[in-house]
Design a protein around this motif. Sequence first.
Motif, PDB file in Angstrom:
ATOM      1  N   UNK A  29       0.864  -1.004   0.026  1.00 29.16           N
ATOM      2  CA  UNK A  29      -0.161   0.050   0.040  1.00 29.16           C
ATOM      3  C   UNK A  29       0.710   1.124   0.054  1.00 29.16           C
ATOM      4  N   UNK A  30       0.598   2.154  -0.588  1.00 31.73           N
ATOM      5  CA  UNK A  30       1.203   3.404  -0.602  1.00 31.73           C
ATOM      6  C   UNK A  30       0.282   4.624  -1.030  1.00 31.73           C
ATOM      7  N   UNK A  31       0.540   5.729  -0.132  1.00 31.48           N
ATOM      8  CA  UNK A  31      -0.030   7.056  -0.716  1.00 31.48           C
ATOM      9  C   UNK A  31       0.507   7.861  -1.751  1.00 31.48           C
TER      10      UNK A  31
ATOM     11  N   UNK B 221       9.454   7.794  -3.385  1.00 34.84           N
ATOM     12  CA  UNK B 221       8.152   7.384  -2.855  1.00 34.84           C
ATOM     13  C   UNK B 221       8.512   6.510  -1.695  1.00 34.84           C
ATOM     14  N   UNK B 222       7.580   6.249  -0.835  1.00 34.93           N
ATOM     15  CA  UNK B 222       7.558   5.190   0.088  1.00 34.93           C
ATOM     16  C   UNK B 222       6.345   4.046  -0.133  1.00 34.93           C
TER      17      UNK B 222
ATOM     18  N   UNK C 104       6.808   1.830   6.225  1.00 37.53           N
ATOM     19  CA  UNK C 104       7.053   2.169   4.993  1.00 37.53           C
ATOM     20  C   UNK C 104       8.728   2.301   4.447  1.00 37.53           C
ATOM     21  N   UNK C 105       8.812   1.428   3.151  1.00 36.24           N
ATOM     22  CA  UNK C 105      10.146   1.563   2.663  1.00 36.24           C
ATOM     23  C   UNK C 105      10.162   2.631   1.652  1.00 36.24           C
ATOM     24  N   UNK C 106      11.306   3.633   1.880  1.00 33.85           N
ATOM     25  CA  UNK C 106      11.589   4.781   1.185  1.00 33.85           C
ATOM     26  C   UNK C 106      12.339   4.468  -0.308  1.00 33.85           C
ATOM     27  N   UNK C 107      12.154   4.840  -1.039  1.00 31.50           N
ATOM     28  CA  UNK C 107      12.696   4.389  -2.484  1.00 31.50           C
ATOM     29  C   UNK C 107      13.099   5.776  -3.204  1.00 31.50           C
ATOM     30  N   UNK C 108      14.117   5.909  -3.069  1.00 32.31           N
ATOM     31  CA  UNK C 108      14.659   7.316  -3.837  1.00 32.31           C
ATOM     32  C   UNK C 108      14.304   7.043  -5.611  1.00 32.31           C
TER      33      UNK C 108
END
Length: 523
Positions: free
Chosen positions: A122-124, A177-178, A268-272
């Motif tokens: 899931x992501x916002x 994003x996360x 949440x996993x942050x992805x640059x």
Amino acid sequence: MVQYLNNNSGFNQWNSMRQQQNTTGNKKLGLFWWILLFLFAWLALGSWFQPKKQADVVTNVAPVEKVTKVSVKKISSDKISLNVQGLRFSNIKLLDYQQSPKENTPVELLGLEDNFIEVGFVSKETSTPTINTSWKGNKDTFVWNNNAGVSFSRSIIIKDYVINIADTITNKSGKDISVSPYARIVQNGSVKMSGAIETGAVVFANSKLDYTNWPKLDKKPYAYSTVNGSFGCAEQYWDTIASIDAIDQTLSMKKQGELYFADASAAPVKIANGSKSVINTYVYTGPRMSETLSASSDNIPGLYKTVDYGWFWFLAQPMLWMINQLNTFVGNYGIAIILMTLILRLLIWPLTRKSYASTMAMQKMQPELQRVQKLYANDKMRLQAEMMKIYQEHKTSPMSGCLPMLIQIPIFFALYKALLISVSMRSAHFLWISDLSIMDPYFILPILMGATMWIQQYMQSAKQSKSSDNKNDVMASTQRAMKWMPIIFTVMFAWMPAGLVLYWTVSNLFGLLQMYIIKKTVK
């Protein structure tokens, strides 16, 4: 007044009886407090070693939906096969295990309608694949792009009974994003309870394992916060346990309608932008066996702890190991149980010999005991002193005959638990018995067990004189009550696992032989 205070006076008898009653009352009160203290300590330790539960905690997972657009693809290995439908996995077949000796069909987990494992995100900040998202790919690798510069690649790797879902998320959206990973296991209301084995939802959180059976989930949900952990469902012989390789997780279990849910959501996993991240989710679907679970526990925390050995685990584990080792030599679990029984009886031979010698001494003591019982019937303290004197002269004790039985009790419960959890025993045959883990269908073993128990009791019983017919005689009253034990045990054992009844029957037969030898050698 002195004549009323001498040793034969009614006052002295009354005073002795009063002191005896006070002593007995104090003993009973002390025993009551010890039992109460033990129960309190047991409950306190049980709650102390369980992970902290919270109720009504909402996890960050996607809502449950029906799958309508995604086709089913089958993936298999040498151990398991399963259906993959987008984010969901179901119809997991254990190829090494059959439903029953008569059915040539493999054991199936999550094979009923609405039973599945779901692994997703899931992501916002960006769109993620949903339950009805169609992935592209074949065999065990699938890809989906969200048309916003973020792609999801899923590889499914099966090793033994562990399914590794490796999701690679590549971010080319032009912004950071996360994404929050989640996983859930869903079973319907057809799950079976086992009164002697811990079954239901299982959680490993903060290095502690906790079971919550299905009836408890009917009443309220539970949730746990942990750095990392595992969750799932435990049946009598099979485990379905999952773990997300991510930190700061919330694990929950609940019931909605007729479905039971075990969920996990991670931070949440942050992805640059311009980078990618790999998130692994591991699912164990296989037998509830200590050696198999230990071999598969590298990536699933606490997996090896899900085997329920009971209170006497320190006996159940080596006994189950011994049975399995003996089976490798003789090729039959029934014969392995017989050999293990003989080994255990040989180990406790010295205690059994002492018990039988004490029983024979008690038989010879009966005339003396009956004499002092009549002589001091109105003086309880003097009666106890004289009886203890007789015991000391014969170098025996009323409790010495109970030692073998006291040792047999933990062995009995440990073997009972070992037979119930042994996956190999569930289809093990012996003579007319097709499954040693369930009751004897013809009740032959329970009847043999009761008959051997009656013969053993008959040979051990003391030869009472006619005076022992007195209803106030403790030994005679005890023997009259013990005559019912073979019948009670036969009825009780009739519905117990045949392997356990086999152990008790062989133990009785060995005891008869042992008694014969001891009677020939002990003076």
